[in-house]
Every structure is written in C-alpha cells, then in structure tokens.
Design an enzyme around this catalytic site. Structure first.
Site, PDB file in Angstrom:
ATOM      1  CE  LYS A 112      89.575  50.166 189.139  1.00  0.00           C
ATOM      2  NZ  LYS A 112      88.298  49.677 188.607  1.00  0.00           N
ATOM      3  CD  GLN A 143      85.710  47.140 189.547  1.00  0.00           C
ATOM      4  OE1 GLN A 143      86.328  48.136 189.884  1.00  0.00           O
ATOM      5  NE2 GLN A 143      86.002  46.479 188.441  1.00  0.00           N
ATOM      6  CG  ASP A 184      85.226  53.909 185.787  1.00  0.00           C
ATOM      7  OD1 ASP A 184      86.450  53.863 185.586  1.00  0.00           O
ATOM      8  OD2 ASP A 184      84.572  52.987 186.314  1.00  0.00           O
TER       9      ASP A 184
END
Ligand code: NAP
Length: 284
Positions: free
Chosen positions: A53, A97, A120
């Site tokens: 990412k 994460q 997200d």
C-alpha cells in the site's frame, strides 16, 4: 466457451495513471494527497499488504506514512495516535491494518477514525452511506469488483448477482453495491443449503469465501461473469482464489484471475478513495 479475462493488473495500471495525473494537478494547488497506514504487531501477511500500500502511494505521487507498533501497544495509545492523525492536515486517509491483537477492540479503533478520512470504508458512517445510496467511501475490495464490471460495460440492471460470503468488508458491501445498480442479489454463506442450485441461476458470481476450489465448473451458468475475491494457497504454496480457474474458464463469459485480479484493484481503490478525500479537503 472460453471466458475472457478481466485483468486487474491492466485495469489498475490505467486507473493509477489517471490518479497520478489528478495528484499532480492537486500538487499545483499546494496539496499532496496523504495516506497514513497503521500496523500493529508482526503478522507477515499484514506486513506484505502494508508495504504494498505504501509503495503504491509512492508510485502515484502521494505522501504516505507507515506507523508500526508492537503487539503490546494498548488500545488507548493506539486511539491517541489516531486522534493525532485525524487532526493532521497532511493526512487525508487513515488505514488501520486488520486484524488487530485480541486485547484491542477493532470496532472502537475503526470508529475513532474521522469518517472524512475513512478511506478503507469500514467506519459505520461509510457503511450507512452505502446502505442509503449516499456519497461516501466504499470498501476498497468490493469497489474494485464494481470497477471490473464497469470495465466490461456490464449492465447489472435486472441481472441475478450471487455473492458468496457475507463479511462486513467484502460480502455485505458487495451485495449493496450490486443492489444499487438494480441487480437482483442473493447472498450465500456457510449455512446456505443449496449453493449449486443458486449459483447456476447467476449471471454474475462474486466469490469471497476463502476456500480453494469452492466454485467449480458444474456450478456456473454458461456465459456468467465470475469475480474471484478469494486469497488462498495451493498445495505448492502459490496464491490462488476460491474459483477452480481452469474449469470455470471453460463455461464463464468473463473471469478474474488470482493473482492479478481483485488484489491489485483493492489497492487501486484505496488510492482512489485517498485522492477523492484530498480533493474534498481542498474544497472544504
Ligand atoms: P470472512 O470474513 O472469513 O468471510 C467468509 C465468508 O464466507 C463468511 O461469510 C462465511 O459464511 C462464508 N462461507 C464460508 N464457507 C462457505 C461456503 N461453503 N459457502 C458459502 N459461503 C461460505 O472472509 P473475508 O474477509 O470476507 O474474505 C473472503 C476471502 O477474500 C478471503 O480469502 C480473503 O483473503 C479474501 N480477500 C481478498 C481481498 C483482495 O484484495 N483480493 C480483500 C479482502 C479479502 P458465515 O458468515 O456464515 O461464516
């Protein structure tokens, strides 16, 4: 019939090229899109994902920060860090994460992210916006699947879309996005009794379960579009999806590969959400 491939690497490349242009335009206005990635512990798979990412951000000209914390960090310390990022004008997207260690309440952590930086798309505000068909950040994986359907000009209206899996991050939002396009949607899960009977009726199948060879040739209607979200390992340790790719390719109209399908699209949509957030920031 041999299915046509929907190539996630190629599609990602063209979307990322457009994002690079938009980021460059923003920079001329004095703003660099910024993504903050938070990682707790040393889960090897998570380490790979976060590195990818951060690398993707660099490639399209975004600013990115990667904060890694030991497994022992307390929830309060983590929340305090997110509060700082919420107020940081250089950061337009915050990603934590998952999974987090058991002593940390993931829901509390996700809900502490400023919804305007929830790239997200896991915050309850983003989920609510999706449910209501309002603008908001869409979770990156199902968003990437929708882009793949767009890329083949697939008109979902009136089609029967079957989603395998009902998780909060893939299956449920996927079903809502398909519904928003007026598909007739069926969601299947571990208690679904007549899976094959249902998948055989599908014009579109999205497989998001995490079980290798779950979807086989005999379960697919000729010409159907098959999108494989699954990430598993085969006997040789190679990455594979939920779909028996060689078999299903013989009957499907379109199919996504693993690797090189939904995976790269997920990161691309994270970049897209971050850029959208930065552009909105400039208009605030
Ligand atoms: P998850 O939270 O474990 O959910 C799996 C879902 O599959 C559950 O809803 C489960 O049903 C359902 N299921 C289990 N066995 C089934 C069966 N035999 N038939 C139909 N449904 C069944 O997983 P997830 O986070 O949604 O991820 C799913 C897969 O996608 C995993 O392989 C994951 O690694 C992959 N993934 C890939 C990406 C990417 O970027 N490519 C991103 C995210 C996830 P119940 O709810 O009833 O238990």
């Amino acid at each position: 019939m041999t299915a046509q491939l929907i190539n996630g690497n190629e599609l990602s490349k063209s979307i990322r090229a457009a994002l690079t242009q938009r980021a460059a335009t923003l920079k001329t206005k004095g703003l660099t899109p910024g993504l903050a990635v938070i990682m707790v512990g040393e889960n090897p798979a998570s380490q790979v994902y976060v590195r990818n990412k951060v690398k993707a951000c660099e490639e399209v000209g975004f600013f990115s920060s990667l904060d890694t914390y030991p497994q022992t960090i307390s929830e309060n310390e983590l929340l305090a860090h997110i509060r700082l990022l919420n107020g940081d004008p250089k950061i337009h997207g915050i990603l934590v994460q998952l999974p987090l260690p058991n002593h940390i309440n993931s829901t509390r952590v996700i809900e502490s992210i400023d919804p305007l930086k929830d790239v997200d798309g896991f915050h309850i505000s983003s989920a609510g916006a999706l449910l209501k068909g309002m603008p908001g950040f869409w979770p990156c994986t199902p968003y990437g699947c929708m882009k793949m359907l767009d890329s083949i000009d697939y008109d979902l209206k009136g089609k029967h879309a079957v989603v395998l899996g009902r998780s909060d991050i893939v299956g449920k939002p996927m079903a809502l996005m398909l519904l928003e396009q007026k598909a007739t949607v069926t969601i299947c899960h571990s208690s679904t009794l007549n899976l094959k009977e249902i998948t055989l009726q599908a014009d579109v199948i999205v497989c998001a379960v995490g079980k290798r060879n779950l979807l086989t040739k005999d379960m697919v209607k000729p010409g159907a579009v098959v999108i494989d979200v699954g990430m598993n390992r085969d006997d040789q340790g190679r990455l594979c999806g939920d779909v028996d790719f060689p078999g299903v390719s013989e009957v499907a109209g379109f199919i996504t590969p693993v690797p090189g399908g939904v995976g790269p699209m997920t990161i691309t949509m994270l970049l897209q959400n971050t850029l959208d957030s930065a552009e909105k920031y400039l208009c605030r």
